[in-house]
Scaffold this active site. Structure first.
Site, PDB file in Angstrom:
ATOM      1  N   CYS A 180       0.813  -1.228   0.000  1.00  0.00           N
ATOM      2  CA  CYS A 180       0.000   0.000   0.000  1.00  0.00           C
ATOM      3  C   CYS A 180       0.844   1.274   0.000  1.00  0.00           C
ATOM      4  CB  CYS A 180      -0.990  -0.004   1.156  1.00  0.00           C
ATOM      5  SG  CYS A 180      -0.272   0.069   2.814  1.00  0.00           S
ATOM      6  N   HIS A 232      -2.609   1.118   6.822  1.00  0.00           N
ATOM      7  CA  HIS A 232      -2.973   1.110   5.397  1.00  0.00           C
ATOM      8  C   HIS A 232      -3.160   2.541   4.903  1.00  0.00           C
ATOM      9  CE1 HIS A 232      -4.359  -0.693   1.692  1.00  0.00           C
ATOM     10  NE2 HIS A 232      -5.420   0.109   1.699  1.00  0.00           N
ATOM     11  N   HIS A 244      -5.955   2.140  -4.263  1.00  0.00           N
ATOM     12  CA  HIS A 244      -4.916   1.639  -3.367  1.00  0.00           C
ATOM     13  C   HIS A 244      -4.503   0.227  -3.745  1.00  0.00           C
ATOM     14  CE1 HIS A 244      -8.469   0.235  -0.552  1.00  0.00           C
ATOM     15  NE2 HIS A 244      -8.770   0.137  -1.827  1.00  0.00           N
TER      16      HIS A 244
END
Length: 274
Positions: A180, A232, A244
């Protein structure tokens, strides 16, 4: 770290602290820890080569002159337009990273600093170009965003969308696969922005923005693990959408921020494009 919206989130490892000028760790994968059974019970073994996600800094120390260890307060202390007031425990490298700058660029903005290792509490550090010859005063009003932010954001999002479907791989930072924070760092770097490596460190870049004031190109952060830390990061696309690198099953994809999984785990947002 990889996230699975339709599965129970597994326990993730967190590291409470890190060296300020050390390399950033990659986002931790939320994979189960390898186990080995013995005759007297069960012993857990962790692969020593796996980097783990940093949790929001609870204790982080900088060794100052004379061997004194001082605690870092990671909250920004702005005193005017484009100016940061040094707090006890700050380092120039940490200040640079938290505002999306490199040490070289912050030294260029502050030619009066001859030794980057010697800064002191109360010192005013210029963090953007275009400020006056002396640091701004506390009562100075913030400037409005540059008129070109939309064009910059569209360029970042264009690069991000070009990677749709690219594989998720823990610890990868491109160009063909990503985790991420490796994904966000890669597309921002292509457009002239320097971000730290991990999602928790990226959560200190730029300036804070509320959920109600999100705009295209903002970074949005989530707590997807049981440790409670930032784990994240995604890029806001506008119209309730985020892009993402999620997990090995979904890879680089687009979701809606209002989806129950993401909405419930939303933590914060930062604006780097201004």
């Amino acid at each position: 770290m990889p996230v699975y919206p339709d599965k129970k989130v597994m326990t993730s490892l967190t590291v409470a602290g890190s060296l300020i000028l050390g390399s950033q760790t990659a986002d931790a994968a939320a994979y189960p820890v390898e186990k080995e059974k013995s005759t007297r019970g069960e012993t857990k073994h962790v692969d020593q080569n796996v980097s783990v996600q940093q949790s929001p800094i609870k204790r982080q120390f900088h060794v100052a002159s004379g061997g004194i260890r001082v605690k870092v307060d990671t909250k920004a202390q702005f005193v005017g337009v484009g100016v940061y007031k040094v707090k006890r425990g700050d380092t120039l490298g940490r200040i640079a990273a938290s505002h999306g700058l490199t040490l070289k660029s912050i030294l260029k903005l502050n030619p009066g600093i001859k030794n980057p290792s010697l800064i002191y509490p109360g010192q005013k550090i210029r963090i953007t170009e275009g400020t006056s010859s002396s640091p701004s005063e506390p009562n100075e009003k913030p400037s409005s965003p540059s008129a070109g932010w939309s064009k910059k954001a569209n360029a970042v999002l264009g690069d991000a969308k070009s990677h749709l479907g690219d594989p998720y791989r823990y610890g990868a930072a491109g160009p063909g696969s990503f985790d991420c924070s490796g994904f966000t760092r890669h597309v921002f770097k292509k457009n002239g922005y320097s971000l730290p490596r991990s999602s928790s460190a990226q959560a200190t870049a730029g300036v804070s923005v509320s959920r109600n004031n999100l705009r295209e190109g903002d970074l949005v952060f989530f707590r997807t693990g049981s440790g409670g830390g930032i784990s994240h990061v995604a890029i806001y696309m506008g119209d309730d959408k985020i892009i993402h690198a999620t997990n090995p099953r979904d890879d680089v994809c687009i979701n809606r921020l209002s989806e129950s999984y993401w909405s419930q785990r939303y933590a914060s947002a930062r604006r780097v494009i201004r």
